[in-house]
Design a protein around this motif. Sequence first.
Motif, PDB file in Angstrom:
ATOM      1  N   SER A  25     -29.415 -51.330  43.512  1.00  0.00           N
ATOM      2  CA  SER A  25     -28.438 -51.759  42.517  1.00  0.00           C
ATOM      3  C   SER A  25     -27.037 -51.250  42.850  1.00  0.00           C
ATOM      4  O   SER A  25     -26.049 -51.952  42.606  1.00  0.00           O
ATOM      5  CB  SER A  25     -28.854 -51.311  41.117  1.00  0.00           C
ATOM      6  OG  SER A  25     -28.895 -49.911  41.044  1.00  0.00           O
ATOM      7  N   GLU A  27     -25.858 -50.728  45.936  1.00  0.00           N
ATOM      8  CA  GLU A  27     -25.387 -51.491  47.099  1.00  0.00           C
ATOM      9  C   GLU A  27     -24.932 -52.894  46.692  1.00  0.00           C
ATOM     10  O   GLU A  27     -24.106 -53.490  47.376  1.00  0.00           O
ATOM     11  CB  GLU A  27     -26.493 -51.598  48.151  1.00  0.00           C
ATOM     12  CG  GLU A  27     -26.799 -50.296  48.855  1.00  0.00           C
ATOM     13  CD  GLU A  27     -28.044 -50.392  49.717  1.00  0.00           C
ATOM     14  OE1 GLU A  27     -28.637 -51.489  49.822  1.00  0.00           O
ATOM     15  OE2 GLU A  27     -28.432 -49.356  50.287  1.00  0.00           O
ATOM     16  N   ASN A  28     -25.477 -53.414  45.618  1.00  0.00           N
ATOM     17  CA  ASN A  28     -25.163 -54.770  45.166  1.00  0.00           C
ATOM     18  C   ASN A  28     -24.592 -54.757  43.750  1.00  0.00           C
ATOM     19  O   ASN A  28     -24.822 -55.684  42.973  1.00  0.00           O
ATOM     20  CB  ASN A  28     -26.422 -55.638  45.218  1.00  0.00           C
ATOM     21  CG  ASN A  28     -26.971 -55.715  46.611  1.00  0.00           C
ATOM     22  OD1 ASN A  28     -26.406 -56.379  47.466  1.00  0.00           O
ATOM     23  ND2 ASN A  28     -28.056 -55.007  46.860  1.00  0.00           N
ATOM     24  N   GLU A  30     -21.707 -55.343  42.517  1.00  0.00           N
ATOM     25  CA  GLU A  30     -20.861 -56.471  42.121  1.00  0.00           C
ATOM     26  C   GLU A  30     -21.686 -57.653  41.636  1.00  0.00           C
ATOM     27  O   GLU A  30     -21.313 -58.330  40.674  1.00  0.00           O
ATOM     28  CB  GLU A  30     -19.958 -56.901  43.282  1.00  0.00           C
ATOM     29  CG  GLU A  30     -18.923 -55.863  43.670  1.00  0.00           C
ATOM     30  CD  GLU A  30     -19.466 -54.788  44.601  1.00  0.00           C
ATOM     31  OE1 GLU A  30     -20.616 -54.928  45.092  1.00  0.00           O
ATOM     32  OE2 GLU A  30     -18.763 -53.792  44.820  1.00  0.00           O
ATOM     33  N   GLN A  31     -22.813 -57.905  42.295  1.00  0.00           N
ATOM     34  CA  GLN A  31     -23.666 -59.028  41.878  1.00  0.00           C
ATOM     35  C   GLN A  31     -24.275 -58.758  40.511  1.00  0.00           C
ATOM     36  O   GLN A  31     -24.320 -59.650  39.655  1.00  0.00           O
ATOM     37  CB  GLN A  31     -24.757 -59.287  42.915  1.00  0.00           C
ATOM     38  CG  GLN A  31     -24.218 -59.869  44.197  1.00  0.00           C
ATOM     39  CD  GLN A  31     -25.329 -60.232  45.164  1.00  0.00           C
ATOM     40  OE1 GLN A  31     -26.452 -60.505  44.753  1.00  0.00           O
ATOM     41  NE2 GLN A  31     -25.012 -60.238  46.443  1.00  0.00           N
ATOM     42  N   TYR A  32     -24.741 -57.546  40.296  1.00  0.00           N
ATOM     43  CA  TYR A  32     -25.315 -57.200  38.994  1.00  0.00           C
ATOM     44  C   TYR A  32     -24.256 -57.315  37.890  1.00  0.00           C
ATOM     45  O   TYR A  32     -24.515 -57.872  36.825  1.00  0.00           O
ATOM     46  CB  TYR A  32     -25.892 -55.782  39.009  1.00  0.00           C
ATOM     47  CG  TYR A  32     -27.234 -55.688  39.689  1.00  0.00           C
ATOM     48  CD1 TYR A  32     -28.386 -56.063  39.012  1.00  0.00           C
ATOM     49  CD2 TYR A  32     -27.354 -55.228  40.987  1.00  0.00           C
ATOM     50  CE1 TYR A  32     -29.634 -55.980  39.618  1.00  0.00           C
ATOM     51  CE2 TYR A  32     -28.590 -55.137  41.600  1.00  0.00           C
ATOM     52  CZ  TYR A  32     -29.717 -55.514  40.914  1.00  0.00           C
ATOM     53  OH  TYR A  32     -30.941 -55.431  41.517  1.00  0.00           O
ATOM     54  N   LEU A  79     -32.894 -59.720  45.799  1.00  0.00           N
ATOM     55  CA  LEU A  79     -32.274 -58.726  46.681  1.00  0.00           C
ATOM     56  C   LEU A  79     -33.314 -57.928  47.457  1.00  0.00           C
ATOM     57  O   LEU A  79     -33.082 -57.556  48.615  1.00  0.00           O
ATOM     58  CB  LEU A  79     -31.374 -57.798  45.869  1.00  0.00           C
ATOM     59  CG  LEU A  79     -30.114 -58.450  45.297  1.00  0.00           C
ATOM     60  CD1 LEU A  79     -29.402 -57.494  44.354  1.00  0.00           C
ATOM     61  CD2 LEU A  79     -29.191 -58.926  46.400  1.00  0.00           C
ATOM     62  N   GLU A  82     -34.285 -60.175  50.274  1.00  0.00           N
ATOM     63  CA  GLU A  82     -33.210 -60.165  51.267  1.00  0.00           C
ATOM     64  C   GLU A  82     -33.259 -58.910  52.127  1.00  0.00           C
ATOM     65  O   GLU A  82     -33.056 -58.968  53.333  1.00  0.00           O
ATOM     66  CB  GLU A  82     -31.841 -60.235  50.595  1.00  0.00           C
ATOM     67  CG  GLU A  82     -31.438 -61.595  50.145  1.00  0.00           C
ATOM     68  CD  GLU A  82     -30.031 -61.608  49.563  1.00  0.00           C
ATOM     69  OE1 GLU A  82     -29.349 -60.566  49.565  1.00  0.00           O
ATOM     70  OE2 GLU A  82     -29.625 -62.684  49.096  1.00  0.00           O
ATOM     71  N   LYS A  83     -33.496 -57.780  51.493  1.00  0.00           N
ATOM     72  CA  LYS A  83     -33.525 -56.513  52.217  1.00  0.00           C
ATOM     73  C   LYS A  83     -34.782 -56.395  53.081  1.00  0.00           C
ATOM     74  O   LYS A  83     -34.746 -55.818  54.157  1.00  0.00           O
ATOM     75  CB  LYS A  83     -33.454 -55.349  51.226  1.00  0.00           C
ATOM     76  CG  LYS A  83     -33.160 -54.025  51.861  1.00  0.00           C
ATOM     77  CD  LYS A  83     -32.859 -52.981  50.817  1.00  0.00           C
ATOM     78  CE  LYS A  83     -32.438 -51.696  51.493  1.00  0.00           C
ATOM     79  NZ  LYS A  83     -31.980 -50.705  50.544  1.00  0.00           N
ATOM     80  N   SER A  92     -29.608 -64.766  47.731  1.00  0.00           N
ATOM     81  CA  SER A  92     -29.032 -64.479  46.409  1.00  0.00           C
ATOM     82  C   SER A  92     -27.897 -65.440  46.082  1.00  0.00           C
ATOM     83  O   SER A  92     -27.747 -65.850  44.929  1.00  0.00           O
ATOM     84  CB  SER A  92     -28.553 -63.030  46.325  1.00  0.00           C
ATOM     85  OG  SER A  92     -27.524 -62.785  47.250  1.00  0.00           O
ATOM     86  N   GLU A  93     -27.114 -65.816  47.082  1.00  0.00           N
ATOM     87  CA  GLU A  93     -26.033 -66.761  46.822  1.00  0.00           C
ATOM     88  C   GLU A  93     -26.568 -68.139  46.456  1.00  0.00           C
ATOM     89  O   GLU A  93     -26.039 -68.805  45.566  1.00  0.00           O
ATOM     90  CB  GLU A  93     -25.111 -66.880  48.044  1.00  0.00           C
ATOM     91  CG  GLU A  93     -24.237 -65.665  48.269  1.00  0.00           C
ATOM     92  CD  GLU A  93     -24.930 -64.549  49.036  1.00  0.00           C
ATOM     93  OE1 GLU A  93     -26.065 -64.769  49.530  1.00  0.00           O
ATOM     94  OE2 GLU A  93     -24.356 -63.455  49.121  1.00  0.00           O
TER      95      GLU A  93
END
Length: 137
Positions: A25, A27-28, A30-32, A79, A82-83, A92-93
């Motif tokens: 969370s 690392e990502n 901005e998406q959250y 995510l 993806e990882k 995710s996009e």
Amino acid sequence: MQTKITIVGIASFCTYMCTYLFNLSMENMEQYLAVIAVLWLDGIFGIWAGIKREGFKTYKALKITRSTFVWLAILTVILMVEKGFTGTAWLSEVVIVPFMILQLISALKNASMAGLIKVEELNKILDRIDKHKGFRN
């Protein structure tokens, strides 16, 4: 002795999962935050429009929280995939961006229904989204 090993094993597993989800969370972040912001923007405008239309409904207001947790869970799983698998950085996009666009359009409609945006302005915005359909007269 067996009970202590079981407790330590469960505590270790829970610690590992919490650390993994925390790192994922952060690392990502901005998406959250984007998912939360779009959902709550739409929800607040929806509540505002609903109050004007039919009065405050608690169960409708609680749908914001439920849908936020559902979409955060979906984002987390995406995510993690993806990882875990190389070549899936686009996932995710592809899944989240169309959802966010629809939610933003819903937020615009709710803002219009709440009287915050004039209908004419909303129509101009919507006409610019899909220009191939032409403009309203």
